[in-house]
Design a protein around this motif. Sequence first.
Motif, PDB file in Angstrom:
ATOM      1  N   ALA A   1       0.774  -1.160   0.021  1.00 52.56           N
ATOM      2  CA  ALA A   1       0.020  -0.070  -0.001  1.00 52.56           C
ATOM      3  C   ALA A   1       0.994   1.270   0.146  1.00 52.56           C
ATOM      4  N   ASP A   2       0.364   2.092  -0.688  1.00 51.30           N
ATOM      5  CA  ASP A   2       0.981   3.545  -0.817  1.00 51.30           C
ATOM      6  C   ASP A   2       1.091   4.410   0.460  1.00 51.30           C
ATOM      7  N   ILE A   3      -0.013   4.058   1.301  1.00 50.16           N
ATOM      8  CA  ILE A   3      -0.308   4.647   2.572  1.00 50.16           C
ATOM      9  C   ILE A   3      -1.326   3.825   3.401  1.00 50.16           C
ATOM     10  N   GLY A   4      -1.231   3.815   4.662  1.00 51.69           N
ATOM     11  CA  GLY A   4      -1.938   3.007   5.435  1.00 51.69           C
ATOM     12  C   GLY A   4      -2.005   3.203   6.975  1.00 51.69           C
ATOM     13  N   ILE A   5      -2.968   2.715   7.574  1.00 49.74           N
ATOM     14  CA  ILE A   5      -3.061   2.920   9.000  1.00 49.74           C
ATOM     15  C   ILE A   5      -3.402   1.491   9.616  1.00 49.74           C
ATOM     16  N   ALA A   6      -2.661   1.340  10.820  1.00 44.39           N
ATOM     17  CA  ALA A   6      -3.126  -0.165  11.514  1.00 44.39           C
ATOM     18  C   ALA A   6      -3.362   0.517  13.094  1.00 44.39           C
ATOM     19  N   GLY A   7      -4.362  -0.291  13.535  1.00 53.13           N
ATOM     20  CA  GLY A   7      -4.796   0.044  14.732  1.00 53.13           C
ATOM     21  C   GLY A   7      -4.261  -0.723  15.968  1.00 53.13           C
ATOM     22  N   GLY A   8      -4.380  -0.220  17.152  1.00 52.93           N
ATOM     23  CA  GLY A   8      -3.771  -0.648  18.472  1.00 52.93           C
ATOM     24  C   GLY A   8      -4.810  -0.410  19.725  1.00 52.93           C
ATOM     25  N   ASN A   9      -4.319  -0.374  20.451  1.00 57.81           N
ATOM     26  CA  ASN A   9      -5.451   0.152  21.826  1.00 57.81           C
ATOM     27  C   ASN A   9      -5.406   1.548  21.951  1.00 57.81           C
ATOM     28  N   GLY A  10      -6.541   2.149  21.245  1.00 59.11           N
ATOM     29  CA  GLY A  10      -6.647   3.467  21.407  1.00 59.11           C
ATOM     30  C   GLY A  10      -5.612   4.320  20.665  1.00 59.11           C
ATOM     31  N   VAL A  11      -4.611   3.751  19.827  1.00 59.95           N
ATOM     32  CA  VAL A  11      -3.565   4.684  19.099  1.00 59.95           C
ATOM     33  C   VAL A  11      -3.581   3.746  17.649  1.00 59.95           C
ATOM     34  N   GLY A  12      -3.022   4.145  16.839  1.00 65.34           N
ATOM     35  CA  GLY A  12      -2.859   3.639  15.694  1.00 65.34           C
ATOM     36  C   GLY A  12      -1.472   4.206  15.220  1.00 65.34           C
ATOM     37  N   LEU A  13      -1.091   3.450  13.991  1.00 63.57           N
ATOM     38  CA  LEU A  13       0.148   3.596  13.533  1.00 63.57           C
ATOM     39  C   LEU A  13      -0.047   4.164  11.893  1.00 63.57           C
ATOM     40  N   LEU A  14       0.692   5.115  11.562  1.00 63.94           N
ATOM     41  CA  LEU A  14       0.695   5.515  10.032  1.00 63.94           C
ATOM     42  C   LEU A  14       2.022   5.053   9.236  1.00 63.94           C
ATOM     43  N   PHE A  15       1.465   4.258   8.262  1.00 63.47           N
ATOM     44  CA  PHE A  15       2.684   3.909   7.429  1.00 63.47           C
ATOM     45  C   PHE A  15       2.733   4.181   5.926  1.00 63.47           C
ATOM     46  N   LYS A  16       3.807   4.084   5.443  1.00 65.06           N
ATOM     47  CA  LYS A  16       3.938   4.254   4.087  1.00 65.06           C
ATOM     48  C   LYS A  16       4.728   2.967   3.323  1.00 65.06           C
ATOM     49  N   LYS A  17       4.410   2.165   2.448  1.00 69.86           N
ATOM     50  CA  LYS A  17       5.097   1.170   1.828  1.00 69.86           C
ATOM     51  C   LYS A  17       5.591   0.155   2.956  1.00 69.86           C
ATOM     52  N   GLY A  18       4.664  -0.010   4.040  1.00 66.75           N
ATOM     53  CA  GLY A  18       5.091  -1.013   5.232  1.00 66.75           C
ATOM     54  C   GLY A  18       5.958  -0.202   6.183  1.00 66.75           C
ATOM     55  N   GLU A  19       6.438   0.871   5.876  1.00 62.03           N
ATOM     56  CA  GLU A  19       7.333   1.441   6.753  1.00 62.03           C
ATOM     57  C   GLU A  19       6.503   2.466   7.703  1.00 62.03           C
ATOM     58  N   ILE A  20       6.528   2.317   9.014  1.00 65.11           N
ATOM     59  CA  ILE A  20       5.929   3.288  10.128  1.00 65.11           C
ATOM     60  C   ILE A  20       6.406   4.664  10.154  1.00 65.11           C
ATOM     61  N   ILE A  21       5.743   5.525  10.022  1.00 67.23           N
ATOM     62  CA  ILE A  21       6.131   7.021  10.095  1.00 67.23           C
ATOM     63  C   ILE A  21       5.836   7.718  11.270  1.00 67.23           C
ATOM     64  N   LYS A  22       4.753   7.043  11.999  1.00 68.62           N
ATOM     65  CA  LYS A  22       4.190   7.899  13.207  1.00 68.62           C
ATOM     66  C   LYS A  22       3.031   7.221  13.988  1.00 68.62           C
ATOM     67  N   LYS A  23       3.019   7.398  15.118  1.00 71.66           N
ATOM     68  CA  LYS A  23       1.753   6.967  16.087  1.00 71.66           C
ATOM     69  C   LYS A  23       0.944   8.070  16.073  1.00 71.66           C
ATOM     70  N   VAL A  24      -0.330   7.852  16.174  1.00 76.60           N
ATOM     71  CA  VAL A  24      -1.537   8.790  16.146  1.00 76.60           C
ATOM     72  C   VAL A  24      -2.657   8.116  17.012  1.00 76.60           C
ATOM     73  N   PRO A  25      -3.088   8.999  18.110  1.00 73.89           N
ATOM     74  CA  PRO A  25      -4.467   8.772  18.706  1.00 73.89           C
ATOM     75  C   PRO A  25      -5.521   8.309  17.806  1.00 73.89           C
ATOM     76  N   GLU A  26      -6.164   7.323  18.259  1.00 70.33           N
ATOM     77  CA  GLU A  26      -7.405   6.675  17.396  1.00 70.33           C
ATOM     78  C   GLU A  26      -8.148   7.823  16.875  1.00 70.33           C
ATOM     79  N   GLU A  27      -8.567   8.754  17.591  1.00 67.17           N
ATOM     80  CA  GLU A  27      -9.504   9.704  17.385  1.00 67.17           C
ATOM     81  C   GLU A  27      -9.079  10.534  16.048  1.00 67.17           C
ATOM     82  N   GLU A  28      -7.696  10.705  15.968  1.00 70.01           N
ATOM     83  CA  GLU A  28      -7.088  11.495  14.837  1.00 70.01           C
ATOM     84  C   GLU A  28      -6.616  10.836  13.789  1.00 70.01           C
ATOM     85  N   LEU A  29      -6.903   9.215  13.675  1.00 69.65           N
ATOM     86  CA  LEU A  29      -6.206   8.498  12.707  1.00 69.65           C
ATOM     87  C   LEU A  29      -6.564   8.942  11.303  1.00 69.65           C
ATOM     88  N   VAL A  30      -7.886   9.046  11.061  1.00 63.17           N
ATOM     89  CA  VAL A  30      -8.507   9.141   9.849  1.00 63.17           C
ATOM     90  C   VAL A  30      -8.190  10.570   9.214  1.00 63.17           C
TER      91      VAL A  30
END
Length: 350
Positions: A311-340
Motif C-alpha cells: 500500500a502507498d499509505i495506510g493505518i494500523a490500529g492498536g489499543n486506542g492508538v494507531g500507526l501511520l505507515f507508507k510502503k510498510g514503513e511506520i512513520i508515526k503513532k497517532v491517537p485513534e480519534e485523529e487517525l483518519v
Amino acid sequence: METRKSRRVQVGENLFIGGDAPVVVQSMLNAPQGDIEANVQQARELSAAGCQLIRLSVTHHTDIDTIRALKEAVKVPLVADIQMNYELALESIDAGIDKIRINPRYIGGPDKVREVADKCKEHHIPIRVGVNSGSVEKELLKKYGGVTPEAMAESAMNSVRILENADFHDIVISIKSSDIRTMIAAYRIVAKECDYPLHLGVTEAGTEKMGRIKSAIGIGSLLADGIGDTIRVSLADEPVKEIDAAFDILKALDLVPDAPQLVACPTCGRTQIDLIGIANEVEERLKDVHKPIRVAVMGCPVNGPGEASNADIGIAGGNGVGLLFKKGEIIKKVPEEELVDELFREIERL
C-alpha cells in the motif's frame, strides 16, 4: 495484463470505444416512454454519476422528441435502441442520436439494413449489434442443441456479416445472457473471431444485490482476461446504481486511472479499535480522492504494516492508538480519534 486489441469506434464528438481507450461505462433509461421530463431528469442523474453513454428505447415516433430533449439537456452521447422499425433508426439519426442499437435480422431485410447503414456512415454513427438468449436463430438452436456459447457467438457474427455486406464496419458487438458461464464463453469465442469492440453485460442479472455479484463475475472475468471495451451492469433498480456498480468493478481491476484502491483488514479477535467504522469512513472519504494510490486500513499494529506493505499509505490500529505507515514503513503513532484525519492529510501530500 494483456489486453485484446480491438478497432476503435467513435461515439459522438469525444467518446471512443475500443483501441487504447479506457473501458466505457453505460446505462439505460427506464423512465416511462413519452415522459420527456422524467427521462431528462434520469439522464441528468446518470451524467452526474459518471455515466459515459446513455441508451433509451425508441419504439414510437414520439420517442424522437425525447431524443431531441435529451440532446439539449445532457452532453453524454445517446444510443437509440431500435427493435424492428428501420424508420425509427433513420428518424433517430436525424434527431442527433450518437449510436444505434439494432438486430439487423429484424428490421426489414437487406435493403432496409443498407439504408440504415448508409445513413449511419454518412453521419459517422456506429451500430451496436448483438444477441441475447432469446434472439438466437432457430436453425442455430437446432444445430447446437440449444442456447450454447457457440450458438450465441455464431448468431452475433451472423449479424455482423449482414452489416459488413452493407459495407459498414463501425460495429460494436454484445452477446448477453443471464447465464454467466454461457455469457463468458460466448464472448471469448467472438473475441478470437474478430477485432470489433465488445460491449459486456450479464442481462437480467437481477436486483441490486445479486445483480452486482453476477455482473462482477461475468464482466470482471472477461475484463481480467483483457476482453471488453464498454460495459453495462444491468440491475432491476434505479439506473444510477448501475454506474456505481460498474465503476466498482473497474476499480477492483485497476481500470480507472485516477481511482484509489482500499485494502481493509477483515478483523479478528486481536482488533482493539473500531476498524469497521474506520474502514467505512475511509472508503466514503476516498470518493473525493482522485489519485492512483492503494490505501490500507489494518487492525493489527504487529502484522498490519507488513501485510499491507504494497500500500502507498495506510493505518494500523492498536489499543486506542494507531500507526501511520507508507510502503510498510511506520512513520508515526497517532491517537485513534485523529487517525483518519491524519491519514487524509498524508494522502493530500502524496
